[in-house]
Design an enzyme around this catalytic site. Structure first.
Site, PDB file in Angstrom:
ATOM      1  N   ASP A  47      24.361 -11.145   4.593  1.00 36.38           N
ATOM      2  CA  ASP A  47      23.826 -10.121   5.503  1.00 36.38           C
ATOM      3  C   ASP A  47      22.301 -10.091   5.497  1.00 36.38           C
ATOM      4  OD1 ASP A  47      26.525  -9.415   5.793  1.00 36.38           O
ATOM      5  OD2 ASP A  47      26.392  -7.855   4.262  1.00 36.38           O
ATOM      6  N   GLU A 203      29.169  -6.552  15.499  1.00 33.85           N
ATOM      7  CA  GLU A 203      28.524  -5.743  14.451  1.00 33.85           C
ATOM      8  C   GLU A 203      27.200  -6.382  14.054  1.00 33.85           C
ATOM      9  OE1 GLU A 203      30.885  -5.777  10.863  1.00 33.85           O
ATOM     10  OE2 GLU A 203      31.334  -7.902  11.061  1.00 33.85           O
TER      11      GLU A 203
END
Length: 539
Positions: A47, A203
Site C-alpha cells: 500500500d 479502492e
C-alpha cells in the site's frame, strides 16, 4: 535402498549449490549500471504512498498490528531506500493491541496517505476497529504526534487544494469525497463521486491536481489487480475513468496495482505500485509513467517493466541496502524490527546485559500468536534464482523457568518455530508446526544456535528422505551447538499469505511462559543471509 554414501554425496552437492546461491544473492534493486530491477524492494512494504519534498522522496507503507509501525522510508532516487522512521511507536487505543484476550491480526493500520503541506508532514490512516487517525510532524524522522479523528475514512487519499481547502477521497467500490476542517474533521457530507464499473473492489484512492484536472488514482485490487485513473475539473466530479496499467503477465509484476504518482525534479513521472508476491508479502514495484491525452499510463506499452533505466533525479546516488541483521550493540533496536502487537516495555532490554537482547517472559500463553513481546522483521526475497531467506541467532537459555518456550519462528497462518522449552528441569529443542510439536531433542548446552530457512523461489532444492524436493513457499529449521554443524529438526512449513494475518511471513524472536513469569533468555545476535556463513543443516 539407496547407497548412503551416494545419498550423502548428492546431499552435499545440492547443499553446496544452495550455499553458492545464498552467498551470491543480489541484495538490492540497483544494478549499478544506471538501471534497476523490480521489485524495487523485495519485501513486504504494501500500500505504498510516495511524495517528493525538495530532492528527497518519502514512502509510507502498511504495518497493521506491528509496532513500532507505520513505517516511513526515504530515498534520493526512488530506487535506493532507507528507513526514516516508524511513525507510531505503539498503539494504545485498544487492549487488543496488547493481546489481552483479543488481537488485531488482519486489522490495524493500513493504506496510509502521506502528504506534506506548509512545512509539516501528515499521515492519514484507518483501522477497521478504532477508526481514523492522523499523524503529523515537522520532520519525517519524527517524533510524530498522533490524533484520533471523529470519523474514519476507508483507504483515505488526503488532499490539500490550492485554495487551502482540505479533502479526503475514500471508499470501497463507491468512492466518496469529503471536505475536512483544519483538524481533519468532516465539514461536508460524504459525496459519492464515482462507482467502480469495471468490476467490484475499486479502492486505494490517492488525489492529485495536475494541469487543471483532479485525478483520483485508484485500484481494482486482488491478486490480478490493476490501476486506474479518474479525472474531473471539479473535485466532486463527475469523473471519467481510464486504465493506467492492467498487466497479468506471470512474473514479478503480475497484478501490479495500488500506489502513488510521483514527479521527479527533472519532470519525469513515475508510479510506485505493489505486487502480491506470495508468502513473503506484497512488494513495491516502480514503473515509468507516460501521459497520453491527459491520462497517466504506467509501464511501457501496457506492460510493467522488470528492468529499466533509473529515474532521472539530476545526479547519481549511492546504493542502499535495508538492514536486517542486528548484533544488539546499540541501546535501541534497529528500525527493521517491530513487535507483534504492542510490547510490554518492562519485559525486554538491550542494556541489562550489554550486547544482548534480553527477552523476559511477558505473558503466559498456550500458543505463539497469543504471546506478547514477539519481535518480528520482514523476510527479503533478494534478487537471484534461488530465493532463500535465512536467519540465524544464538540464544542463552540458562535463565529459563519451568514451562518457558523461547526461540525463532516464522509467523503467519500457519506458523512454525524452533524453540527451547524447559520441562522437568531439562531443556528440550522443539519444532512446532502450527501449535503441534513435530519433533524434539534434549539439549544440555546453555547456548543454542537456531536457524530458519524460508524459500521464496523455485531454484533451490535439497535431498530430503532420498528425494529432491523444490522448496518454493516453504520453510524449515535447523540447530547447532557450535555454529558449524547444523542439524535439521522437524518438518516443512508450507507458508501462506492468509488474509487472517494480512502481512507477509516474518522471522521472529520470542520467549513466553506457559506456567509462570520470571524467566528470560538472551539473544547475542541475529544474522540474515549476507552475514551468515553457510553450513549443512541436514541430518
Amino acid at each position: 535402498m539407496k547407497n548412503p554414501v551416494q545419498v550423502g554425496r548428492w546431499l552435499c552437492l545440492i547443499f553446496i549449490c544452495i550455499c553458492t546461491s545464498v552467498t551470491a544473492q543480489k541484495l538490492h534493486s540497483d544494478n549499478g549500471d544506471g538501471t534497476f530491477t523490480n521489485p524495487v524492494i523485495a519485501a513486504d512494504f504494501p500500500d505504498p504512498d510516495v511524495i517528493r519534498v525538495g530532492d528527497v522522496y518519502y514512502m509510507v507503507t502498511t504495518t497493521m498490528f506491528v509496532f513500532p509501525g507505520v513505517t516511513v522510508l526515504k530515498s534520493c532516487d526512488l530506487v535506493n531506500w532507507e528507513y526514516c522512521s516508524n511513525a507510531v511507536p505503539r498503539f494504545d487505543f485498544s487492549k487488543c493491541y496488547d493481546l489481552e484476550g483479543c488481537h488485531r491480526y488482519g486489522h490495524g493500520q493500513w493504506a496510509t496517505s502521506l502528504k506534506y503541506h506548509l512545512g509539516k508532514f501528515y499521515l492519514l490512516f484507518i483501522t477497521l476497529d478504532e477508526g481514523g487517525f492522523v499523524c503529523s510532524s515537522v520532520k519525517p524522522e519524527g517524533p510524530w504526534q498522533i490524533s484520533r479523528l471523529p470519523k474514519g475514512f476507508y483507504d483515505p487519499g488526503l488532499f490539500f487544494d490550492d485554495d487551502g481547502r482540505i479533502y479526503v477521497a475514500h471508499g470501497y467500490g463507491a468512492i466518496r469525497m469529503t471536505e475536512l476542517d483544519q483538524n481533519f474533521s468532516p465539514i461536508s457530507p460524504d459525496s459519492l463521486v464515482f462507482t467502480g464499473n469495471i468490476r467490484n473492489g475499486l479502492e486505494g484512492s490517492h488525489v492529485y491536481k495536475i494541469n487543471g484536472y483532479y485525478y483520483l488514482y485508484c485500484t481494482y485490487g486482488g491478486l490480478d489487480g490493476f490501476q486506474v485513473a479518474l479525472r474531473s475539473q471539479n473535485i466532486f466530479g463527475p469523473y471519467e475513468q481510464n486504465i493506467a496499467i492492467r498487466d497479468t503477465t506471470h512474473g514479478p509484476n503480475y497484478g501490479i496495482h495500488q500506489g502513488a504518482l510521483i514527479q521527479t525534479q527533472t519532470g519525469e513521472w513515475w508510479t510506485m505500485l505493489f505486487v502480491d508476491s506470495g508468502p513473503f508479502g506484497r512488494f513495491p514495484s516502480l514503473q515509468p509513467v507516460a501521459w497520453q491525452d491527459g491520462w497517466p499510463l504506467a509501464g511501457v506499452n501496457g506492460k510493467a517493466v522488470v528492468t529499466a533505466p533509473k529515474p532521472d533525479v539530476g545526479k547519481e546516488h549511492p546504493i542502499k541496502v535495508l538492514p536486517t541483521s542486528d548484533e544488539f550493540q546499540n541501546p535501541a533496536l534497529g528500525m527493521q524490527w517491530g513487535w507483534n502487537h504492542n510490547p510490554d516495555p518492562d519485559k525486554w532490554s538491550l542494556t541489562e546485559r550489554p550486547g544482548f537482547l534480553r527477552l523476559k517472559t511477558a505473558s503466559i500463553a498456550d500458543s505463539l500468536p497469543k504471546a506478547r513481546n514477539t519481535l518480528t522483521q520482514r523476510m527479503f526475497a533478494y534478487y537471484s534464482d534461488s530465493l532463500i531467506s535465512m536467519a540465524t541467532t544464538v540464544m542463552d537459555v540458562s535463565q529459563m523457568q519451568e514451562g518457558d518456550v523461547a526461540g525463532i519462528a516464522v509467523l503467519q497462518n500457519p506458523y512454525a518455530f524452533l524453540a527451547v522449552q524447559k520441562t522437568n528441569g531439562r531443556h528440550y529443542l522443539l519444532m512446532v508446526h502450527n501449535g503441534k510439536t513435530v519433533d524434539s531433542v534434549a539439549v544440555k548446552h546453555s547456548a543454542i544456535y537456531l536457524r530458519a530457512h524460508a524459500f521464496y523461489g523455485s531454484g533451490a532444492a535439497e535431498l530430503y528422505h532420498g528425494n529432491a524436493v523444490p522448496h518454493t513457499g516453504t520453510a524449515y529449521f535447523s540447530y547447532s551447538l557450535d555454529n558449524k554443524s547444523y542439524i535439521r529438526l522437524g518438518d516443512e512449513l508450507k507458508m501462506q499469505f492468509s488474509l487472517k494475518i494480512f502481512t507477509g511471513n516474518k522471522f521472529c524472536l520470542f520467549n513466553h511462559a506457559t506456567k509462570a513469569l520470571g524467566g528470560y533468555v538472551d539473544f547475542d545476535w541475529f544474522r540474515t543471509n549476507q552475514d551468515n556463513e553457510c553450513h549443512d543443516p541436514s541430518h
